[in-house]
Each structure stands twice: as structure tokens, then as C-alpha cells.
Design a protein around this motif. Structure first.
Motif, PDB file in Angstrom:
ATOM      1  N   MET A   1       1.076  -1.290  -0.009  1.00 21.81           N
ATOM      2  CA  MET A   1      -0.096   0.262  -0.178  1.00 21.81           C
ATOM      3  C   MET A   1       0.850   1.350   0.288  1.00 21.81           C
ATOM      4  SD  MET A   1      -3.151   1.095  -0.216  1.00 21.81           S
ATOM      5  CE  MET A   1      -3.863   2.414   0.524  1.00 21.81           C
ATOM      6  N   ALA A   2       1.675   1.482   1.021  1.00 15.94           N
ATOM      7  CA  ALA A   2       2.890   2.205   0.639  1.00 15.94           C
ATOM      8  C   ALA A   2       3.371   2.280  -0.558  1.00 15.94           C
ATOM      9  CB  ALA A   2       3.929   2.260   1.985  1.00 15.94           C
ATOM     10  N   GLU A   3       3.745   1.186  -1.097  1.00 12.29           N
ATOM     11  CA  GLU A   3       4.534   1.417  -1.934  1.00 12.29           C
ATOM     12  C   GLU A   3       3.678   2.410  -3.230  1.00 12.29           C
ATOM     13  OE1 GLU A   3       6.626  -1.785  -3.561  1.00 12.29           O
ATOM     14  OE2 GLU A   3       7.647  -2.361  -1.226  1.00 12.29           O
ATOM     15  N   ILE A   4       2.771   1.662  -3.760  1.00  9.26           N
ATOM     16  CA  ILE A   4       1.604   2.154  -4.718  1.00  9.26           C
ATOM     17  C   ILE A   4       1.406   3.508  -4.371  1.00  9.26           C
ATOM     18  CG2 ILE A   4      -0.770   2.242  -5.156  1.00  9.26           C
ATOM     19  CD1 ILE A   4      -0.748  -0.945  -4.100  1.00  9.26           C
ATOM     20  N   ASN A   5       0.933   3.683  -3.087  1.00 11.27           N
ATOM     21  CA  ASN A   5       1.329   5.452  -2.731  1.00 11.27           C
ATOM     22  C   ASN A   5       2.607   5.523  -2.673  1.00 11.27           C
ATOM     23  OD1 ASN A   5      -0.200   8.022  -1.678  1.00 11.27           O
ATOM     24  ND2 ASN A   5       0.375   7.749   0.250  1.00 11.27           N
ATOM     25  N   GLN A   6       3.860   5.561  -3.061  1.00  9.24           N
ATOM     26  CA  GLN A   6       4.878   6.517  -3.121  1.00  9.24           C
ATOM     27  C   GLN A   6       5.304   6.463  -4.562  1.00  9.24           C
ATOM     28  OE1 GLN A   6       8.058   4.898  -0.722  1.00  9.24           O
ATOM     29  NE2 GLN A   6       9.542   6.150  -2.160  1.00  9.24           N
ATOM     30  N   GLU A   7       4.486   5.608  -5.297  1.00 13.03           N
ATOM     31  CA  GLU A   7       4.696   5.526  -7.011  1.00 13.03           C
ATOM     32  C   GLU A   7       3.338   6.968  -7.146  1.00 13.03           C
ATOM     33  OE1 GLU A   7       4.079   1.724  -8.378  1.00 13.03           O
ATOM     34  OE2 GLU A   7       5.439   0.729  -7.027  1.00 13.03           O
ATOM     35  N   GLN A   8       2.866   6.791  -6.694  1.00 12.23           N
ATOM     36  CA  GLN A   8       1.775   7.912  -6.881  1.00 12.23           C
ATOM     37  C   GLN A   8       2.172   9.316  -6.407  1.00 12.23           C
ATOM     38  OE1 GLN A   8      -1.864   6.779  -4.910  1.00 12.23           O
ATOM     39  NE2 GLN A   8      -2.354   5.841  -6.967  1.00 12.23           N
ATOM     40  N   GLN A   9       2.666   9.122  -5.845  1.00 13.18           N
ATOM     41  CA  GLN A   9       3.740  11.169  -5.242  1.00 13.18           C
ATOM     42  C   GLN A   9       4.742  10.843  -6.488  1.00 13.18           C
ATOM     43  OE1 GLN A   9       4.190   9.470  -0.974  1.00 13.18           O
ATOM     44  NE2 GLN A   9       3.261  11.318  -0.815  1.00 13.18           N
ATOM     45  N   VAL A  10       5.811   9.797  -6.708  1.00 10.29           N
ATOM     46  CA  VAL A  10       6.597   9.874  -7.687  1.00 10.29           C
ATOM     47  C   VAL A  10       6.178  10.697  -8.788  1.00 10.29           C
ATOM     48  CG1 VAL A  10       8.798   8.849  -9.189  1.00 10.29           C
ATOM     49  CG2 VAL A  10       8.349   8.477  -6.558  1.00 10.29           C
ATOM     50  N   LYS A  11       4.990  10.058  -9.786  1.00  6.98           N
ATOM     51  CA  LYS A  11       4.272  10.300 -10.569  1.00  6.98           C
ATOM     52  C   LYS A  11       3.791  11.787 -10.674  1.00  6.98           C
ATOM     53  CE  LYS A  11       2.776   5.300 -12.361  1.00  6.98           C
ATOM     54  NZ  LYS A  11       1.550   4.962 -13.326  1.00  6.98           N
ATOM     55  N   ARG A  12       3.517  11.884  -9.663  1.00  5.49           N
ATOM     56  CA  ARG A  12       3.112  13.131  -9.167  1.00  5.49           C
ATOM     57  C   ARG A  12       4.676  14.290  -9.456  1.00  5.49           C
ATOM     58  NH1 ARG A  12       0.164  13.532  -4.937  1.00  5.49           N
ATOM     59  NH2 ARG A  12      -0.616  10.938  -4.670  1.00  5.49           N
ATOM     60  N   LEU A  13       5.112  13.705  -8.987  1.00  6.74           N
ATOM     61  CA  LEU A  13       5.668  15.373  -8.710  1.00  6.74           C
ATOM     62  C   LEU A  13       6.907  15.402 -10.211  1.00  6.74           C
ATOM     63  CD1 LEU A  13       7.847  16.609  -6.889  1.00  6.74           C
ATOM     64  CD2 LEU A  13       9.404  14.911  -6.554  1.00  6.74           C
ATOM     65  N   LYS A  14       7.069  14.099 -11.188  1.00  2.00           N
ATOM     66  CA  LYS A  14       7.875  14.231 -12.246  1.00  2.00           C
ATOM     67  C   LYS A  14       6.656  14.700 -13.237  1.00  2.00           C
ATOM     68  CE  LYS A  14       8.701  10.150 -14.404  1.00  2.00           C
ATOM     69  NZ  LYS A  14       8.917   9.106 -15.446  1.00  2.00           N
ATOM     70  N   ARG A  15       5.267  14.719 -13.462  1.00  2.00           N
ATOM     71  CA  ARG A  15       4.510  15.562 -13.979  1.00  2.00           C
ATOM     72  C   ARG A  15       5.142  17.184 -13.414  1.00  2.00           C
ATOM     73  NH1 ARG A  15      -0.465  14.306 -12.382  1.00  2.00           N
ATOM     74  NH2 ARG A  15       0.498  11.938 -11.925  1.00  2.00           N
ATOM     75  N   LEU A  16       4.792  17.299 -12.618  1.00  2.00           N
ATOM     76  CA  LEU A  16       5.100  18.522 -11.689  1.00  2.00           C
ATOM     77  C   LEU A  16       6.165  19.294 -12.189  1.00  2.00           C
ATOM     78  CD1 LEU A  16       3.679  20.829  -9.674  1.00  2.00           C
ATOM     79  CD2 LEU A  16       4.958  20.219  -8.151  1.00  2.00           C
ATOM     80  N   LEU A  17       7.577  18.545 -12.055  1.00  2.00           N
ATOM     81  CA  LEU A  17       8.777  19.338 -12.627  1.00  2.00           C
ATOM     82  C   LEU A  17       8.893  18.668 -14.497  1.00  2.00           C
ATOM     83  CD1 LEU A  17      10.385  18.040  -8.849  1.00  2.00           C
ATOM     84  CD2 LEU A  17       9.852  20.042  -9.958  1.00  2.00           C
ATOM     85  N   GLU A  18       7.618  18.555 -14.628  1.00  2.00           N
ATOM     86  CA  GLU A  18       8.560  18.613 -15.798  1.00  2.00           C
ATOM     87  C   GLU A  18       9.321  19.528 -16.574  1.00  2.00           C
ATOM     88  OE1 GLU A  18       8.454  15.931 -19.696  1.00  2.00           O
ATOM     89  OE2 GLU A  18       7.239  15.756 -17.161  1.00  2.00           O
ATOM     90  N   GLY A  19       9.129  20.603 -16.385  1.00  2.00           N
ATOM     91  CA  GLY A  19       9.780  21.734 -16.961  1.00  2.00           C
ATOM     92  C   GLY A  19      10.669  22.124 -16.200  1.00  2.00           C
ATOM     93  N   TRP A  20      11.344  21.553 -15.578  1.00  2.00           N
ATOM     94  CA  TRP A  20      12.639  21.827 -14.716  1.00  2.00           C
ATOM     95  C   TRP A  20      13.312  19.886 -15.089  1.00  2.00           C
ATOM     96  CZ3 TRP A  20      14.639  24.921 -10.441  1.00  2.00           C
ATOM     97  CH2 TRP A  20      13.423  25.807 -10.847  1.00  2.00           C
ATOM     98  N   ARG A  21      13.225  19.542 -15.412  1.00  2.00           N
ATOM     99  CA  ARG A  21      14.013  17.941 -15.807  1.00  2.00           C
ATOM    100  C   ARG A  21      15.240  18.215 -15.905  1.00  2.00           C
ATOM    101  NH1 ARG A  21      10.758  14.864 -20.511  1.00  2.00           N
ATOM    102  NH2 ARG A  21      11.823  15.589 -22.095  1.00  2.00           N
ATOM    103  N   MET A  22      15.069  18.884 -17.880  1.00  2.00           N
ATOM    104  CA  MET A  22      17.268  19.100 -17.870  1.00  2.00           C
ATOM    105  C   MET A  22      18.243  20.507 -16.700  1.00  2.00           C
ATOM    106  SD  MET A  22      17.122  17.160 -20.127  1.00  2.00           S
ATOM    107  CE  MET A  22      18.504  17.650 -21.754  1.00  2.00           C
ATOM    108  N   ALA A  23      17.360  20.828 -15.920  1.00  2.00           N
ATOM    109  CA  ALA A  23      17.705  21.518 -14.593  1.00  2.00           C
ATOM    110  C   ALA A  23      18.164  20.834 -13.754  1.00  2.00           C
ATOM    111  CB  ALA A  23      16.434  22.747 -14.846  1.00  2.00           C
ATOM    112  N   LEU A  24      17.476  20.045 -13.084  1.00  2.00           N
ATOM    113  CA  LEU A  24      17.861  19.011 -12.092  1.00  2.00           C
ATOM    114  C   LEU A  24      18.613  17.781 -11.785  1.00  2.00           C
ATOM    115  CD1 LEU A  24      13.634  18.085 -11.382  1.00  2.00           C
ATOM    116  CD2 LEU A  24      15.658  19.605 -10.074  1.00  2.00           C
ATOM    117  N   LEU A  25      19.338  17.594 -13.350  1.00  2.00           N
ATOM    118  CA  LEU A  25      19.703  16.609 -13.805  1.00  2.00           C
ATOM    119  C   LEU A  25      21.558  17.588 -12.717  1.00  2.00           C
ATOM    120  CD1 LEU A  25      19.453  15.072 -16.897  1.00  2.00           C
ATOM    121  CD2 LEU A  25      18.626  14.585 -14.779  1.00  2.00           C
TER     122      LEU A  25
END
Length: 193
Positions: A1-25
Motif C-alpha cells: 500500500m505504501a509503495e503504491i502511494n509512493q509510486e503515485q507521489q513520484v508520478k505526480r512529482l514528475k509531472r510537476l517538475l516536467e519543465g525543470w527536468r533538464m535543470a535538475l540533473l
């Protein structure tokens, strides 16, 4: 249950940081001190920002507004610059994997911090005496520090430590210092015998 919730959080964060992805590396590289000059760059940047705030000598509300303006400007301009410098074809599978690792690390740190806060507040139910002793002593210490030390300087120290902390952990400096502290009493007890 916690892993599923964490995967959803990661997906949401990836969408949120989409424009920043080249700067984050490269930002990850700097925060983890992959080059020897990275800690100096962090301290210099934070020092320059706080020197600017100190020279302007603004009141608290104006300082908060200025920092908010700077953060909004950075949030607006970084995706535009990244999209103009890097083409979409330059985004490889390896970079996507690194981006996902960054997002997983952010989510894990967030969840750990949230868990520690919840654990602290659960002490109010389990051990109210200890909860109030810790709370009151921490708040008194913070009030004493805020009244004796310049608040901008305190924020400068806090910001510097927060930005240097990932590199300190990555390099194992904190663990080395803890092991040195643990060795110190043993060395003094050997000399006294």
C-alpha cells in the motif's frame, strides 16, 4: 500500500517538475558535490543572495515579497531556458532514469520528514511529559537564538546547511564526524589508564 502511494507521489512529482527536468540533473550534481568546487559554489551563491538582502536592508514583509518574486521568476524562466537550450531529442532514457531517481529521492525525503513529524506529534498521546519538555525547550532555545542573533544571519546559516546537507550525507562526512565523536571518549579513557 505504501509503495503504491509512493509510486503515485513520484508520478505526480514528475509531472510537476516536467519543465525543470533538464535543470535538475546538473542541480543534483552540484548538491551532491560531484566536483570539488561545488560546495564553494553553493556557499558563494547563498552568500551573494544574503549579501544582497542585507545591503537592501528591507523589513521582513518586503524581504518575503522579494524572495517570493525571485522564486517566481526562477520558476518561470528556468523551463523556458531549458526548452530553448535543449531539444526534446536530447532527452535520453538514461536521463529519464536519473530524473526518476531524483523524484524518488525527493518523495522519500518528504515522506521520511513527514513520518518524523508525525512521530513527534504522536508523543503528545504516548508520552505527553516528554513531548512538552522537548517542545518547550526547543521553542525557548529558538526564541533565545532569535533574540540574540540577527535573524538574517540565522536564515543564512540555515539555508547554507540545508543546501550543503545532501553533499554532506552523500560524502559520508556526517557519519565520519559521528564516528570521531564516538572514538573520542575511548581515546581519553585509554590515556587515563
Amino acid at each position: 500500500m505504501a509503495e503504491i502511494n509512493q509510486e503515485q507521489q513520484v508520478k505526480r512529482l514528475k509531472r510537476l517538475l516536467e519543465g525543470w527536468r533538464m535543470a535538475l540533473l546538473p542541480l543534483k550534481s552540484v548538491l551532491l558535490w560531484e566536483q570539488q568546487w561545488h560546495p564553494c559554489a553553493i556557499v558563494f551563491t547563498v552568500s551573494l543572495l544574503y549579501l544582497f538582502i542585507w545591503i537592501m536592508d528591507l523589513n521582513t514583509l518586503a524581504t518575503i515579497a522579494l524572495v517570493g518574486l525571485i522564486l517566481n521568476f526562477i520558476d518561470f524562466i528556468v523551463p523556458i531556458i531549458c526548452n530553448s537550450i535543449y531539444s526534446p531529442s536530447s532527452w535520453t532514457g538514461q536521463k529519464e532514469k536519473m530524473f526518476e531517481e531524483i523524484c524518488k529521492g525527493i518523495v522519500a525525503s518528504y515522506n521520511t520528514t513527514l513520518h518524523q513529524i508525525q512521530t513527534f506529534y504522536s508523543m503528545r498521546e504516548n508520552s505527553p511529559c516528554m513531548y512538552y519538555i522537548i517542545s518547550i525547550s526547543m521553542l525557548c532555545t529558538m526564541a533565545w537564538m532569535a533574540s540574540t542573533i540577527n535573524n538574517v544571519f540565522l536564515l543564512y546559516i540555515f539555508s547554507t546547511v540545508v543546501l550543503l546537507w545532501p553533499g554532506i550525507q552523500h560524502r559520508g562526512i556526517f557519519n565520519t564526524l559521528l564516528s570521531m565523536v564516538n572514538l573520542a571518549p575511548k581515546l581519553t579513557s585509554l590515556k587515563s589508564e
